[in-house]
Motif scaffolding. Sequence first.
Motif, PDB file in Angstrom:
ATOM      1  N   TYR A 337       0.830  -1.201   0.000  1.00 14.45           N
ATOM      2  CA  TYR A 337       0.000   0.000   0.000  1.00 14.45           C
ATOM      3  C   TYR A 337       0.867   1.254   0.000  1.00 14.45           C
ATOM      4  CZ  TYR A 337      -3.516   3.443   1.347  1.00 14.45           C
ATOM      5  OH  TYR A 337      -4.336   4.539   1.376  1.00 14.45           O
ATOM      6  N   GLU A 339      -0.080   5.744  -0.098  1.00 17.03           N
ATOM      7  CA  GLU A 339      -1.147   6.755  -0.149  1.00 17.03           C
ATOM      8  C   GLU A 339      -1.434   7.215  -1.577  1.00 17.03           C
ATOM      9  OE1 GLU A 339       1.531   6.874   1.733  1.00 17.03           O
ATOM     10  OE2 GLU A 339       0.912   7.002   3.849  1.00 17.03           O
ATOM     11  N   GLU A 342      -4.349   5.721  -3.614  1.00 16.04           N
ATOM     12  CA  GLU A 342      -5.717   6.229  -3.479  1.00 16.04           C
ATOM     13  C   GLU A 342      -5.983   7.363  -4.475  1.00 16.04           C
ATOM     14  OE1 GLU A 342      -7.689   4.583  -1.770  1.00 16.04           O
ATOM     15  OE2 GLU A 342      -6.605   3.654  -0.106  1.00 16.04           O
ATOM     16  N   HIS A 361     -11.968   6.624  -2.817  1.00 16.93           N
ATOM     17  CA  HIS A 361     -10.515   6.742  -2.936  1.00 16.93           C
ATOM     18  C   HIS A 361     -10.064   8.177  -2.684  1.00 16.93           C
ATOM     19  CE1 HIS A 361      -9.717   2.658  -4.145  1.00 16.93           C
ATOM     20  NE2 HIS A 361     -10.596   2.725  -5.151  1.00 16.93           N
ATOM     21  N   ARG A 364     -10.095   8.956   1.009  1.00 17.58           N
ATOM     22  CA  ARG A 364      -8.952   8.362   1.712  1.00 17.58           C
ATOM     23  C   ARG A 364      -7.651   9.105   1.369  1.00 17.58           C
ATOM     24  NH1 ARG A 364     -11.966   3.381   1.057  1.00 17.58           N
ATOM     25  NH2 ARG A 364     -10.983   2.937  -0.957  1.00 17.58           N
ATOM     26  N   ALA A 365      -7.535   9.525   0.124  1.00 16.56           N
ATOM     27  CA  ALA A 365      -6.328  10.246  -0.286  1.00 16.56           C
ATOM     28  C   ALA A 365      -6.218  11.602   0.398  1.00 16.56           C
ATOM     29  CB  ALA A 365      -6.313  10.424  -1.808  1.00 16.56           C
TER      30      ALA A 365
END
Length: 417
Positions: A337, A339, A342, A361, A364-365
Amino acid sequence: MHKIENAIQLVEDGNAEEGLKALKQLREYANDDEKYTIAEHYFKWGFVEDAKEIVEELISRYPDEGELFVFLAEVLIDLDMEEKAIDILEQIAEDDPVYLESLVLQADLFQMQGLFEVSEQKLLLAKEKSNDETIIDFALAELYSSHGEYNKSIPYYEKVLHNGDEIAGVNVNARIAESYSTTGKFEEALPYYEEAIKKQEDSNTLFGFGVTAYQAKYYKKAIEVLERLKELDPDYSSLYLYLAKAYEEEASLRESFNVLLEGLEVESLNKELTFYAGKISMMLGDKENTEKYLRAAVGIDPGYLEATLQLSKFLLREERFEDVVECLESVMSYGEYDEQFEWDLGFAKNKLEQYSDALNHYRRAYTSFKETPEFLEEFGYFLMEDGKRQEAVEIFKELLKLDPMKYEIEAFISELE
């Protein structure tokens, strides 16, 4: 003594059984000097228990002979009896001619046991007792270097260098160069590397020289040295990445790419070489090889996030949004994962009209990129198009705090409100 020499010669000529049998018989009648000679050869040949037996016998007769104690300590070390070896060495008197040698040997033993400070104390004591012994300066330099205290090691290596550029088979210029390079003093390291390779062009020294020249931004020198290493030892796989990078810095992209291909012939599953081949291909405008090598790098190591992010960036630029989603979700299925995933997935899924997923997305970003103007602008426009006008206004206001010169955004906010 003549018979003993003949027996020793038999062993060294390959007639071990005959020679050892003769020595065993001669031991019974040999004088102490001859016994010492036999013990030395037993030790040399690996018959350590036999050597120990003779030396202990001699010590019982000559309890003040420090040389015998040093010999016994070396025998005990071979038998993995380090504690006993230290006990033996500590019995040697300060006025004994081998006292300094015993301190150096004790320092080695304490270092083997991980007792760095005790080892240092023994060597500093030896240094105090004999200020001009080169071997003690060398031992201190090696001790500090082995524990990463390079700034302490360099002055001692310099003292050794005044008496010669090689000691105990070690290239002193190379040691000083490595010490300077490891501490980030690349410029200072280079002249020592120059002197080191005059003495011996070994692969490790050439590699250190080439990498240091690269780090000092002497790219032509790095190319010269690493090309020499490639000629000398083409299987030295570590050289290829630095050589490729040096060619890149000299704007010789085709040469850089060819070097990477050579490296991959040596080590086909090297992820760094594979990734870099993709990166250089991108700079050359070679889309086919860009994708080929970036995908290969991710295939070698799904956790190689730099390669994944570069591949995603390439696919986004090519507007291959389904491939972006497939690439990133595949990597995430391995538990990897970043960042940036996202943000990229938000953009790609928006283009694929998967608005609900895209919004998730982007949200979350936002946690990671809320102070990145480019992200806030993209997110704001997405929210507006998704009918979330008030939320878009809030995002645009955050953007203006970061970049007050975005007058078009200010006008847009007024219009929305």
